[in-house]
Design an enzyme around this catalytic site. Structure first.
Site, PDB file in Angstrom:
ATOM      1  N   ASP A  57     -14.713   3.290   9.293  1.00 17.40           N
ATOM      2  CA  ASP A  57     -13.669   4.177   8.797  1.00 17.40           C
ATOM      3  C   ASP A  57     -14.225   5.156   7.774  1.00 17.40           C
ATOM      4  O   ASP A  57     -13.890   6.334   7.789  1.00 17.40           O
ATOM      5  CB  ASP A  57     -12.532   3.361   8.183  1.00 17.40           C
ATOM      6  N   SER A 115      -7.025   4.478   9.905  1.00 18.38           N
ATOM      7  CA  SER A 115      -7.859   4.500   8.709  1.00 18.38           C
ATOM      8  C   SER A 115      -7.252   3.644   7.597  1.00 18.38           C
ATOM      9  O   SER A 115      -7.911   2.770   7.027  1.00 18.38           O
ATOM     10  CB  SER A 115      -8.017   5.951   8.246  1.00 18.38           C
ATOM     11  N   ARG A 125     -14.200  13.496   9.774  1.00 17.07           N
ATOM     12  CA  ARG A 125     -12.914  14.178  10.003  1.00 17.07           C
ATOM     13  C   ARG A 125     -12.669  15.256   8.955  1.00 17.07           C
ATOM     14  O   ARG A 125     -12.146  16.333   9.254  1.00 17.07           O
ATOM     15  CB  ARG A 125     -11.769  13.152   9.978  1.00 17.07           C
ATOM     16  N   HIS A 174       0.844  -1.193   0.000  1.00 19.97           N
ATOM     17  CA  HIS A 174       0.000   0.000   0.000  1.00 19.97           C
ATOM     18  C   HIS A 174       0.876   1.237   0.000  1.00 19.97           C
ATOM     19  O   HIS A 174       1.833   1.339   0.760  1.00 19.97           O
ATOM     20  CB  HIS A 174      -0.893   0.021   1.238  1.00 19.97           C
ATOM     21  N   LYS A 177      -8.536  -0.633   6.369  1.00 24.08           N
ATOM     22  CA  LYS A 177      -8.903  -1.110   5.034  1.00 24.08           C
ATOM     23  C   LYS A 177      -7.959  -2.227   4.584  1.00 24.08           C
ATOM     24  O   LYS A 177      -8.387  -3.220   3.987  1.00 24.08           O
ATOM     25  CB  LYS A 177      -8.894   0.062   4.046  1.00 24.08           C
TER      26      LYS A 177
END
Lengths: 433, 433
Positions: free
Chosen positions: B161, B183, B168, B82, B187
């Site tokens: 999330d 967050s 947010r 990621h 995922k």
């Protein structure tokens, strides 16, 4: 302008502009800015505070969010008094007539609200016949003629504050000094007085537990008032034990009237004189504190203030014979005496616990729907510094039914007795101008 | 348990318990806890932070708020990669086949989202015929047989999330490192990989501008992964200029394929090798970094990784002839060359500005409704440290219409040229395990 940018700015500790604060208060009042943005801002304010200027602008915006009361038809300089709230605080009933006795108009508007005992209105209603529902015209005429009137608050004062307060209550953002100061002052300023004397309570029974916090709150409020063109003075007074000896509705009216009749209940009498002195000085009746105190003491001792009180009660439909014979005030059939289980000196009386005990008896409201019982209450027989011997009565509880155990337990827990002499509590810690 | 008490506790900087965090995430997901309480809590978290334990519990609760993907039908150790997001980042197209080339299964699920250029899915769709809509069965079969598949993310992953992120975004509480880490990781963890390699970008074009912040974020994420039983490694890599030379959708596929064909675009190639090395070590294919790098380099140079890529494209319906002849990838008719107006050395290229310029051309989405143009893009001709003479081309913009002025201006502003030699940027700052 975007609310998220305002939150971000405050989060970084940057001072908000007048436009930003107005934008936020107006948008929140009308509903275009949602609760979830406001609560984030409030939490940022909790950590980063607000400057004197920001707090004044916030307060002004909250005042302008609703109606304001126009007291201009009342002749003379109108001075209001506000207490941050304590247990056994019945000074209004002494201060009002005392200030009126030297010609200062007292136009008092009060709410009911929740609390250990009722508010000013509830307490007055323990006098049979007394009505707080008077028209605006009658209210103004009465103040002009008798110098004293008390009415229920009508009108939509500072709705932004109402909405903000409800939000703060559920988001752990109540105890922020600028927010508390702005909240109190917005309602006071909307009520229209020319000057304001604040009685900021400090101690275990007060919202502010330490002198430092009380002083910060007092300074914030004085700054707001002065910034917005109303001369404001704050007296920081003790709330480490109930004020006077009586807690309840009729109980408190009785004790206040006794002081008006000349009885020397020293903390209550002295605090009333102190507050009245500052009010009359702000109203420009006296040049010096000494002059104010000596005239006010005279008017308390010679019965002038008591006369004003009786005239006021009569004007609002109350039975004056009750004021002249206090045994006619409502009471309740059941009594319970709490006696000392050890010998020594009273070293602490948790005022909040005494307040809760009074509420358990039915003297106050836990929810808006609760009905107040005017005749129940608590009479302290010993205060901090008093010597006690085993078996001596500390407190008498007066109840409509068998005195409830939770109330008795609360009072017992409230008292602390030590074996060494204890100094009396200071009454007035500071005056903030 | 009351949410207001949880807010109060965090406000005071006290660590929240597992029960409290679960209560808040569950209540918020199902709607029993309102936005305005959550935003106040988020602001308190912004100031007071969260401990390693709290952050792991929060992430776990967010994972458990929705579906999780079960990758167990895929044989072998699944490693996911990621990136926190940068401009010109096409490493996935190199890393995927490279890792697959040594037998590690790569089961990539990707989203679309907003951004300067499209996401992984959009970029792949610039290959004619390529489809990301494959069934779960086909996806698993393809990974088992070809070791590489990329599909659109389906299922309701970490809905807490999603809800928190949206809140947010409008309450100025995005840039809190534990919240960002939670967050991202929620995922990733819901996507089911056994191990995770994170590419945390740092610099002007990254969400985290400083090495310190990037390192904090990396450490938080590595801690979360390790605390929740998934081995996690983070590489902190440079984003002070775009990665490689190409920005856009087809542009980026082209450049990635060139690297797979053996072209040495050093930052892109080296970052891909670095990430692939950590992934294959986590998958226990190699014992040492040196061994991993040397085998992966070989598979890049001998075309093995390229073969995997072609097989993968073919399996998902893409036209492999386009990959073999990159001139068949979509382009656009209009070009504009930006030339150096002074002599010297490129000292800075604002990656974010280049990204915005690409979005203006149509390469990315500003709103969900925007349609991506796969054939537009930006080709850098000079990067930081390169010498330039007056009139030399710095950048070529490729557009569907006459190249828009705002895009040209953005690119011009992005480049800085100084008269003294400039050092090349470090590519890999740190590896956090």
């Amino acid at each position: 302008m975007r609310m998220v940018d305002i939150i971000h700015k405050k989060r970084e500790g940057i001072e908000l502009s007048e436009q930003e604060i107005q934008y936020f208060i107006e948008g929140y009042t009308e509903g275009s800015i949602p609760d979830y943005q406001v609560s984030a801002l409030l939490m940022a304010v909790y950590y980063k505070g607000m400057s004197e200027t920001e707090t004044a602008i916030l307060t002004k915006a909250m005042v302008e969010s609703g109606e304001t009361i126009d007291l201009s038809p009342i002749k003379g300089h109108k001075v209001d008094k506000h207490s941050t709230g304590g247990v056994g605080d019945k000074t209004t009933f002494i201060v009002g007539p005392l200030v009126a006795s030297v010609g200062v108009p007292v136009a008092k508007m009060s709410g009911r609200g929740l609390g250990h005992t009722g508010g000013t209105l509830d307490k007055l209603e323990s006098i049979p016949g007394f009505s707080i529902e008077i028209t605006k015209e009658k209210f103004i005429k009465q103040v002009n003629e008798k110098k004293l009137a008390v009415a229920g608050q009508t009108g939509n004062l500072a709705p932004a504050d109402k909405k903000l307060y409800a939000l703060r209550d559920v988001t752990a953002t109540v105890d922020s000094i600028p927010l508390i100061a702005g909240s109190i002052m917005s309602k006071k300023l909307a009520s229209g007085a020319d000057s304001i004397v604040l009685d900021v309570k400090t101690g275990t029974g007060a919202f502010m537990k330490t002198i430092e916090d009380s002083e910060s709150l007092a300074r914030e409020m004085v700054n707001i008032g002065n910034n917005l063109g109303r001369q404001t003075i704050a007296v920081i007074s003790d709330m480490n034990q109930p004020l006077g000896y009586e807690v309840g509705n009729a109980n408190e009216v009785r004790e206040a009237v006794e002081v008006l009749q000349g009885k020397n209940i020293s903390d209550l009498r002295n605090l009333a004189l102190e507050l009245a002195a500052h009010m009359t000085i702000l109203a420009e009746v006296f040049d010096s504190y000494e002059e104010a105190i000596s005239t006010l003491e005279k008017n308390l001792d010679n019965g002038k203030a008591f006369e004003v009180f009786k005239t006021f009660v009569e004007a609002q439909g109350g039975d004056v014979s009750v004021i002249e014979d206090l045994s006619k005030l409502p009471t309740s059939p059941y009594y319970f005496e709490i006696k000392a289980e050890s010998e020594g000196y009273v070293s602490a009386i948790d005022a909040e616990a005494i307040g809760v005990a009074a509420m358990y008896l039915g003297a106050g409201r836990a929810t808006k729907e609760d009905v107040i019982n005017h005749g129940v209450g608590i009479s302290l027989k010993k205060k901090i510094g008093d010597p006690v011997s085993i078996g001596e009565t500390l407190v008498v509880l007066n109840s409509e039914t068998e005195v409830p155990q939770d109330s008795i337990n609360k009072v017992k827990e409230a008292y602390e007795i030590t074996n060494k002499p204890v100094e009396k509590k200071t009454l007035i810690y500071k005056v903030i101008k």
